[in-house]
Structure formats: structure tokens, C-alpha cells
Design a protein around this motif. Structure first.
Motif, PDB file in Angstrom:
ATOM      1  N   ASN A  34       0.817  -1.211   0.000  1.00  0.00           N
ATOM      2  CA  ASN A  34       0.000   0.000   0.000  1.00  0.00           C
ATOM      3  C   ASN A  34       0.848   1.257   0.000  1.00  0.00           C
TER       4      ASN A  34
ATOM      5  N   GLY B 135       3.160   0.803  -3.576  1.00  0.00           N
ATOM      6  CA  GLY B 135       2.480   0.430  -4.813  1.00  0.00           C
ATOM      7  C   GLY B 135       3.151  -0.714  -5.549  1.00  0.00           C
TER       8      GLY B 135
ATOM      9  N   GLN C 229      -0.939  -7.415  -4.580  1.00  0.00           N
ATOM     10  CA  GLN C 229      -0.823  -6.087  -5.184  1.00  0.00           C
ATOM     11  C   GLN C 229      -1.976  -5.220  -4.735  1.00  0.00           C
ATOM     12  N   HIS C 230      -1.802  -3.930  -4.915  1.00  0.00           N
ATOM     13  CA  HIS C 230      -2.834  -2.977  -4.549  1.00  0.00           C
ATOM     14  C   HIS C 230      -4.058  -3.214  -5.417  1.00  0.00           C
ATOM     15  N   ALA C 231      -5.233  -3.096  -4.840  1.00  0.00           N
ATOM     16  CA  ALA C 231      -6.472  -3.399  -5.554  1.00  0.00           C
ATOM     17  C   ALA C 231      -6.924  -2.288  -6.490  1.00  0.00           C
ATOM     18  N   ALA C 232      -6.323  -1.114  -6.410  1.00  0.00           N
ATOM     19  CA  ALA C 232      -6.732  -0.012  -7.282  1.00  0.00           C
ATOM     20  C   ALA C 232      -6.477  -0.375  -8.739  1.00  0.00           C
ATOM     21  N   VAL C 233      -7.455  -0.133  -9.558  1.00  0.00           N
ATOM     22  CA  VAL C 233      -7.351  -0.440 -10.976  1.00  0.00           C
ATOM     23  C   VAL C 233      -7.166   0.870 -11.742  1.00  0.00           C
ATOM     24  N   PRO C 234      -6.144   0.955 -12.602  1.00  0.00           N
ATOM     25  CA  PRO C 234      -5.971   2.175 -13.390  1.00  0.00           C
ATOM     26  C   PRO C 234      -7.234   2.447 -14.205  1.00  0.00           C
ATOM     27  N   THR C 235      -7.610   3.704 -14.263  1.00  0.00           N
ATOM     28  CA  THR C 235      -8.866   4.023 -14.928  1.00  0.00           C
ATOM     29  C   THR C 235      -8.700   4.638 -16.306  1.00  0.00           C
TER      30      THR C 235
ATOM     31  N   ASP D  67      -2.585   5.476 -17.799  1.00  0.00           N
ATOM     32  CA  ASP D  67      -2.146   4.714 -16.624  1.00  0.00           C
ATOM     33  C   ASP D  67      -1.903   3.251 -16.989  1.00  0.00           C
TER      34      ASP D  67
ATOM     35  N   ASP E 186       1.748   1.465 -16.757  1.00  0.00           N
ATOM     36  CA  ASP E 186       1.908   0.245 -15.961  1.00  0.00           C
ATOM     37  C   ASP E 186       2.455  -0.896 -16.802  1.00  0.00           C
TER      38      ASP E 186
END
Length: 70
Positions: free
Chosen positions: A23, A26, A42-48, A52, A56
């Protein structure tokens, strides 16, 4: 962004620290069993947006791109 690796026992014994590090930085952590990757934390945030996602992808496969330029 490079992936860190650690053994299954270390990940299990230090799970709170591992998730805190993921967290904070990243950077994903690959968990190995018998020196083979089994899971990735891994961090659960998904590039939008597409930029991004592209950045990645480029970071994840930077070593492959370097090899292809030789």
C-alpha cells in the motif's frame, strides 16, 4: 515498477507488514513456494485511464523492451 519476491513462510508470518508495504509503495510482492511464484499481492486499485494502463504495462515489461532493443 519492479516486483518484490518473498517466500511463502515470510509472507504468512509478516502479512500485515507486506500489505502495508504494498500500500505504501504500490509495488507488488510475488510470493514463492519452492522458489516458484504462486501468488502476487498487489494494490487493488485499478488504473482508470488508458495512459495509466500503458505506463503500468511499460514498467512491468521494461526488461523485455530493453532486451528487444539489443
Amino acid at each position: 515498477m519492479s516486483t518484490l519476491t518473498m517466500g511463502l513462510a515470510d509472507a504468512r508470518n509478516n502479512f500485515s507488514r507486506v500489505t502495508a508495504e504494498v500500500n505504501r509503495t504500490g509495488r507488488p510482492v510475488a510470493v514463492l513456494k519452492n522458489n516458484e511464484p504462486r501468488v502476487v499481492i498487489q494494490h487493488a486499485a485499478v488504473p482508470t485511464d488508458a495512459v495509466d494502463v500503458a505506463v503500468d504495462f511499460m514498467e512491468k515489461y521494461a526488461d523485455v523492451f530493453k532486451e528487444l532493443t539489443k
